[in-house]
Motif scaffolding. Structure first.
Motif, PDB file in Angstrom:
ATOM      1  N   SER A 120     -56.307  17.244 -18.468  1.00 52.69           N
ATOM      2  CA  SER A 120     -56.348  17.605 -17.053  1.00 52.69           C
ATOM      3  C   SER A 120     -56.900  16.425 -16.257  1.00 52.69           C
ATOM      4  O   SER A 120     -58.050  16.019 -16.438  1.00 52.69           O
ATOM      5  N   ARG A 122     -57.373  14.444 -12.398  1.00 55.13           N
ATOM      6  CA  ARG A 122     -57.485  14.727 -10.954  1.00 55.13           C
ATOM      7  C   ARG A 122     -58.003  13.491 -10.248  1.00 55.13           C
ATOM      8  O   ARG A 122     -58.924  12.837 -10.751  1.00 55.13           O
ATOM      9  N   ARG A 124     -59.242  12.533  -6.222  1.00 56.06           N
ATOM     10  CA  ARG A 124     -59.398  13.014  -4.842  1.00 56.06           C
ATOM     11  C   ARG A 124     -59.989  11.923  -3.971  1.00 56.06           C
ATOM     12  O   ARG A 124     -60.705  11.040  -4.459  1.00 56.06           O
ATOM     13  N   VAL A 187     -60.514  29.304  -6.878  1.00 57.23           N
ATOM     14  CA  VAL A 187     -61.704  28.540  -7.310  1.00 57.23           C
ATOM     15  C   VAL A 187     -61.656  28.347  -8.834  1.00 57.23           C
ATOM     16  O   VAL A 187     -61.847  27.235  -9.331  1.00 57.23           O
ATOM     17  N   HIS A 190     -59.433  25.723 -10.175  1.00 58.44           N
ATOM     18  CA  HIS A 190     -59.827  24.373  -9.742  1.00 58.44           C
ATOM     19  C   HIS A 190     -59.054  23.901  -8.516  1.00 58.44           C
ATOM     20  O   HIS A 190     -58.989  22.718  -8.230  1.00 58.44           O
ATOM     21  N   ARG A 236     -60.376  16.861   1.949  1.00 56.74           N
ATOM     22  CA  ARG A 236     -60.418  16.275   0.608  1.00 56.74           C
ATOM     23  C   ARG A 236     -58.976  16.344   0.115  1.00 56.74           C
ATOM     24  O   ARG A 236     -58.417  17.447  -0.003  1.00 56.74           O
ATOM     25  N   HIS A 292     -60.864  15.992 -17.639  1.00 55.44           N
ATOM     26  CA  HIS A 292     -61.619  16.932 -18.466  1.00 55.44           C
ATOM     27  C   HIS A 292     -61.416  16.501 -19.912  1.00 55.44           C
ATOM     28  O   HIS A 292     -60.286  16.523 -20.397  1.00 55.44           O
TER      29      HIS A 292
HETATM   30  P1  ADP Z   1     -65.336  16.794  -5.928  1.00 57.68           P
HETATM   31  O1  ADP Z   1     -64.621  16.319  -7.135  1.00 57.68           O
HETATM   32  O2  ADP Z   1     -64.414  16.990  -4.765  1.00 57.68           O
HETATM   33  O3  ADP Z   1     -66.529  15.940  -5.614  1.00 57.68           O
HETATM   34  P2  ADP Z   1     -66.385  19.002  -7.539  1.00 57.68           P
HETATM   35  O4  ADP Z   1     -67.069  18.102  -8.508  1.00 57.68           O
HETATM   36  O5  ADP Z   1     -67.174  20.198  -7.066  1.00 57.68           O
HETATM   37  O6  ADP Z   1     -65.943  18.246  -6.203  1.00 57.68           O
HETATM   38  O7  ADP Z   1     -65.026  19.504  -8.177  1.00 57.68           O
HETATM   39  C1  ADP Z   1     -64.131  20.272  -7.416  1.00 57.68           C
HETATM   40  C2  ADP Z   1     -63.171  21.056  -8.283  1.00 57.68           C
HETATM   41  O8  ADP Z   1     -62.279  20.170  -8.952  1.00 57.68           O
HETATM   42  C3  ADP Z   1     -63.850  21.863  -9.386  1.00 57.68           C
HETATM   43  O9  ADP Z   1     -63.169  23.089  -9.540  1.00 57.68           O
HETATM   44  C4  ADP Z   1     -63.623  21.001 -10.609  1.00 57.68           C
HETATM   45  O10 ADP Z   1     -63.651  21.714 -11.826  1.00 57.68           O
HETATM   46  C5  ADP Z   1     -62.237  20.481 -10.324  1.00 57.68           C
HETATM   47  N1  ADP Z   1     -61.911  19.286 -11.117  1.00 57.68           N
HETATM   48  C6  ADP Z   1     -62.488  18.081 -11.087  1.00 57.68           C
HETATM   49  N2  ADP Z   1     -61.917  17.237 -11.953  1.00 57.68           N
HETATM   50  C7  ADP Z   1     -60.926  17.937 -12.562  1.00 57.68           C
HETATM   51  C8  ADP Z   1     -59.953  17.630 -13.559  1.00 57.68           C
HETATM   52  N3  ADP Z   1     -59.873  16.407 -14.091  1.00 57.68           N
HETATM   53  N4  ADP Z   1     -59.096  18.612 -13.944  1.00 57.68           N
HETATM   54  C9  ADP Z   1     -59.164  19.840 -13.381  1.00 57.68           C
HETATM   55  N5  ADP Z   1     -60.046  20.186 -12.436  1.00 57.68           N
HETATM   56  C10 ADP Z   1     -60.919  19.252 -12.029  1.00 57.68           C
END
Ligand code: ADP
Ligand code: CIR
Length: 367
Positions: A120, A122, A124, A187, A190, A236, A292
């Motif tokens: 997984s 991500r 942002r 939520v 994710h 975001r 993850h």
């Molecule tokens: P941010 O990344 O915007 O600073 P958070 O750490 O609170 O905020 O994460 C926001 C959401 O993104 C959470 O639900 C988190 O589990 C999800 N998230 C972050 N990285 C991954 C990933 N690599 N795969 C899936 N979900 C992710």
């Protein structure tokens, strides 16, 4: 008198937690040299740390121009947190060809080469509109107007076959309002952010005020491109995918950010500090690139302490499965991301994630 009260709280904060960045750099003679209006702006930025002595940073910008208008204060805060000894001069660069020497042959940051399967991923970025106060200083009306502006932007995306999808609002009475149950599902998946009112740092800063008015998220048809509205930053913007090649989410985010900036008009930006974010920790790129991954040995016993200690010198942050301040997975899965945001280029962050995963997997093997 509220001014005396907050100055007292800042002083008490320094005694209670000498490491808190907000109070450590608060200089009364600089404060006294300011006009009444700048004095009030500086105190508004310091309110979260003044009220929460366990803060690590304790300061949030309230206006897009705060970092530049209050530079003598913010420059010390920023250089301390980001460990930048000299002058800060941030450069934006998403071009992976400029980091070709750090990419594997063929240019793909492919996690199968590190022995991983489907992962997984991500990426942002935090972005703010130049036309509104930052979230900590927005009125309820500002929040609703900004969401209405963004609904117009999302309508364009929804009609574009490259994006499609839906907008989901938390605003009571909005035509896009979703049920509490569906919000909780988002939520857990994710996709959507947590209830901000529960975060005392954000609540003190005013960033969580008027919850849940003006909050929502856009999700593309394939669910891989998401925009949060009204969290710690106005926007975001993120890409998510379960796959193996990091370039997929990085390249898609670059294209999507260009589209967003074209439709929204330019985002709040500082000449020296790059993209402006509420929290000085996110300044510059505003980017967090994460995966993850399962590291059961480094998280043995369910504690993240060892993983954090090993990750820190590798330039990596460890978070839980629901993001910041959430527990790690029962199977030892954690959220890993490069810690640097400022005076680093976007292209370097994605390389740092790939190299960081490689190094952390080696530490996991040794543990
Ligand atoms: P941010 O990344 O915007 O600073 P958070 O750490 O609170 O905020 O994460 C926001 C959401 O993104 C959470 O639900 C988190 O589990 C999800 N998230 C972050 N990285 C991954 C990933 N690599 N795969 C899936 N979900 C992710
Ligand atoms: C603190 O100072 O501990 C909180 N204000 C959080 C700082 C980290 N920044 C963030 O989550 N964006």
């Amino acid at each position: 008198d509220p001014t005396t009260k907050i100055l007292g709280q800042i002083e008490a904060g320094l005694a209670a937690n000498p490491d808190m960045i907000m109070s450590k750099h608060f200089d009364l003679s600089y404060y006294n040299s300011l006009s009444d209006s700048l004095k009030a702006r500086l105190l508004a930025c310091c309110k979260s740390g003044a009220e929460n002595h366990d803060s690590g940073v304790g300061v949030y910008a309230m206006q897009p121009s705060d970092y530049d208008d209050l530079k003598p204060y913010f420059d010390k805060v920023i250089r301390d947190y980001h460990k930048i000894p000299g002058e800060v001069k941030h450069i934006t660069n998403w071009d992976l060809s400029t980091v070709a020497d750090r990419l594997p042959e063929g240019g793909k940051l492919d996690l199968t080469k590190l022995g991983l399967g489907t992962t997984s991923m991500r990426v942002r970025v935090g972005r703010n509109l130049a036309s509104y106060p930052l979230p900590g200083a927005m009125t309820k009306e500002d929040r609703l107007n900004m969401e209405a502006d963004m609904v117009k932007v999302f309508k364009e995306l929804i009609e574009d076959p490259a994006y499609g999808g839906n907008y989901y609002s938390l605003t009571p009475g909005s035509p896009f309002e979703v049920s509490e149950k569906f919000y909780q599902y988002l939520v857990k998946a994710h996709i959507m952010f947590k209830d901000m009112a529960a975060d005392t740092y954000l609540a003190s800063a005013g960033i969580a005020s008027d919850w849940p008015f003006g909050r929502g998220c856009y999700v593309s048809a394939d669910k891989g491109f998401i925009v949060w509205v009204g969290e710690e930053d106005h926007l975001r913007i993120m890409c998510m995918k379960k796959a193996t090649v990091l370039n997929d989410v990085f390249d898609r985010l670059k294209g999507a950010c260009d589209t967003m900036e074209r439709i929204c008009g330019s985002f709040a930006h500082s000449k020296d500090y790059g993209y402006v974010t509420s929290c000085p920790t996110n300044l510059g790129t505003g980017m967090r690139a994460s995966v993850h991954i399962k590291i059961p040995k480094l998280t043995a016993g369910g504690s993240d302490a060892k993983a954090k200690a090993v990750a820190r010198p590798l330039g990596l942050s460890v978070r839980g499965m629901g993001g910041e301040h959430t527990p790690i997975g029962a199977d030892g899965t954690v959220d890993i991301s490069p810690s640097a945001r400022l005076q680093i280029q976007e292209a370097e962050i994605i390389c740092a994630l790939y190299e960081g995963i490689k190094n952390l997997m080696e530490e996991e093997k040794k543990a």
